[in-house]
Scaffold this active site. Structure first.
Site, PDB file in Angstrom:
ATOM      1  N   CYS A   1       0.842  -1.202   0.000  1.00 38.91           N
ATOM      2  CA  CYS A   1       0.000   0.000   0.000  1.00 38.91           C
ATOM      3  C   CYS A   1       0.877   1.253   0.000  1.00 38.91           C
ATOM      4  O   CYS A   1       1.318   1.706   1.068  1.00 38.91           O
ATOM      5  CB  CYS A   1      -0.927  -0.018   1.213  1.00 38.91           C
ATOM      6  SG  CYS A   1      -2.002   1.425   1.291  1.00 38.91           S
TER       7      CYS A   1
ATOM      8  N   CYS B   1      -0.377   4.302   2.088  1.00 43.19           N
ATOM      9  CA  CYS B   1      -0.288   4.093   3.548  1.00 43.19           C
ATOM     10  C   CYS B   1       1.153   4.264   4.027  1.00 43.19           C
ATOM     11  O   CYS B   1       1.399   4.835   5.089  1.00 43.19           O
ATOM     12  CB  CYS B   1      -0.730   2.683   3.941  1.00 43.19           C
ATOM     13  SG  CYS B   1      -2.173   2.066   3.104  1.00 43.19           S
ATOM     14  N   ASP B   2       2.115   3.732   3.265  1.00 43.61           N
ATOM     15  CA  ASP B   2       3.472   3.597   3.784  1.00 43.61           C
ATOM     16  C   ASP B   2       4.515   4.532   3.159  1.00 43.61           C
ATOM     17  O   ASP B   2       5.629   4.633   3.675  1.00 43.61           O
ATOM     18  CB  ASP B   2       3.943   2.137   3.609  1.00 43.61           C
ATOM     19  CG  ASP B   2       3.084   1.184   4.437  1.00 43.61           C
ATOM     20  OD1 ASP B   2       2.524   1.641   5.456  1.00 43.61           O
ATOM     21  OD2 ASP B   2       2.957   0.004   4.067  1.00 43.61           O
TER      22      ASP B   2
END
Ligand code: NAP
Length: 335
Positions: free
Chosen positions: A153, A156-157
């Site tokens: 992701c 997200c990261d």
């Protein structure tokens, strides 16, 4: 999640049947991506008693980087678009139940929806919009370093890799979008692709090729991931010469596409295409009357054209069909 909308009984309960039928939904939507969220809005507006059961809200959109082709937004982060979808669904008070559906079975005029948490839901119709499951590389080290450098992701990261060296595996739109997002944080972004030509849209290809932080490693695959507590390097192999080489890395983003959850579809008894997508007609009707499907999990959607707007449109169409089925079969004054 609103427990007020849940039927939670064990099969052994005395009078379970009565409790199960105490709440009968008009439609249960399985999957909370754009197809499911759009279906929820249309269902609520048709006056259908509706719930969404989903493992996560947003599906693949939540893992996308910048979205630049969804009507009404010139540029919006996938995660922000998901928040907009959720806001819209909540406006219509459609409950979103976080759970995983294990099976759907016909029970007379109704369907029973069984979940991993052990709950059962009774419904007149079902809309399946579960999308696809992300593919894994299936190489040594992938699981060990999952969350320690390996990610599925980018939005997200990506912020965790400020000033670091990362790689994205894949050559499609998801890989391109992830790589472009990562350039906003990382100092260097490799794209590891197994062929010498990208699958991504030309729009993305142009952006990738002119971005000075991006370097494409062509004709290569990941054979292994190594490190200490954290990921430190990938062992790559050239597809043509079979030569192996090391790539020092802090992060590796796997963006190699996805596959439909065929086992679930088979359990339900849905007719599938050879590669496991649900067969639907132009009204999103499956082979089972009362069950409809929409989005990335249907065979109608071209494999190389998984678009949010297509999924959202199909979700609305599925509700149109479900509504007509309900009215014909159960009438306006159903209880
Ligand atoms: P995809 O189009 O199926 O691309 C997957 C990529 O991963 C391909 O380049 C494929 O290589 C590679 N790949 C597959 N298995 C691999 C393996 N085991 N090892 C190494 N490489 C592997 O998947 P996607 O990029 O996730 O896109 C899925 C759908 O979403 C598409 O319809 C896409 O258009 C859509 N999407 C759209 C947008 C947008 O419009 N903004 C953004 C993201 C996704 P080959 O090329 O050799 O097959």
């Amino acid at each position: 999640m609103s427990s007020a909308f849940k039927i939670s009984v064990t099969k052994m309960d005395f009078g379970a049947a009565e409790e199960l039928t105490r709440k009968v939904y008009d439609t249960i939507i399985i999957g909370g991506g754009p197809a499911g969220m759009s279906a929820a809005i249309y269902a609520a507006r048709y006056g259908l008693d509706t719930a969404i059961i989903t493992e996560e809200i947003g599906g693949q959109v939540g893992k996308a980087g910048w979205v630049e082709n969804y009507l009404g937004y010139t540029r919006i982060l996938g995660t922000d678009l998901v928040n907009k979808f959720e806001e819209h669904v909540k406006y219509y008070n459609v409950p979103i139940i976080i759970d995983s559906v294990e099976n759907v079975e016909r029970d007379g005029e109704l369907f029973r929806v069984y979940t991993l948490n052990g709950d059962e839901y009774a419904t007149r119709t079902v809309i399946i919009s579960v999308g696809e499951k992300r593919r894994k590389l299936n190489v040594p080290g992938e699981d060990t370093y999952n969350g320690r450098g390996v990610s599925y992701c980018a939005p997200c990261d990506a912020p965790l890799f400020k000033g670091k060296v990362v790689a994205v595996v894949g050559g499609g739109d998801s890989a391109a979008s992830a790589a472009l997002l990562l350039t906003e944080y990382a100092s260097k972004v490799y794209i590891i692709h197994r062929r010498n030509q990208l699958r991504a849209q030309k729009y993305y290809q142009d952006l990738l090729l002119k971005n000075p932080k991006i370097e494409i490693i062509w004709n290569s695959v990941v054979k292994e991931l190594q490190g200490d507590k954290l990921l430190r390097k990938a062992i790559l192999q050239r597809v043509d010469t079979k030569e192996t080489f090391e790539l020092p890395l802090d992060g590796l983003f796997v963006e190699i596409g996805a596959e439909p959850p065929v086992d679930l579809f088979k359990r339900i008894g849905l007719e599938l295409s050879q590669d496991g997508y649900i067969r639907v007609n132009h009204l999103m009707e499956t082979n089972i009357p009362g069950i409809y499907a929409a989005g990335d999990c249907v065979d109608l959607t071209p494999r190389d054209f998984r678009q949010i707007v297509v999924a959202a449109g199909q979700g609305a169409l599925a509700v149109y069909s479900a509504y007509n089925y309900i009215i014909k079969r159960f009438g306006f004054n159903r209880k």
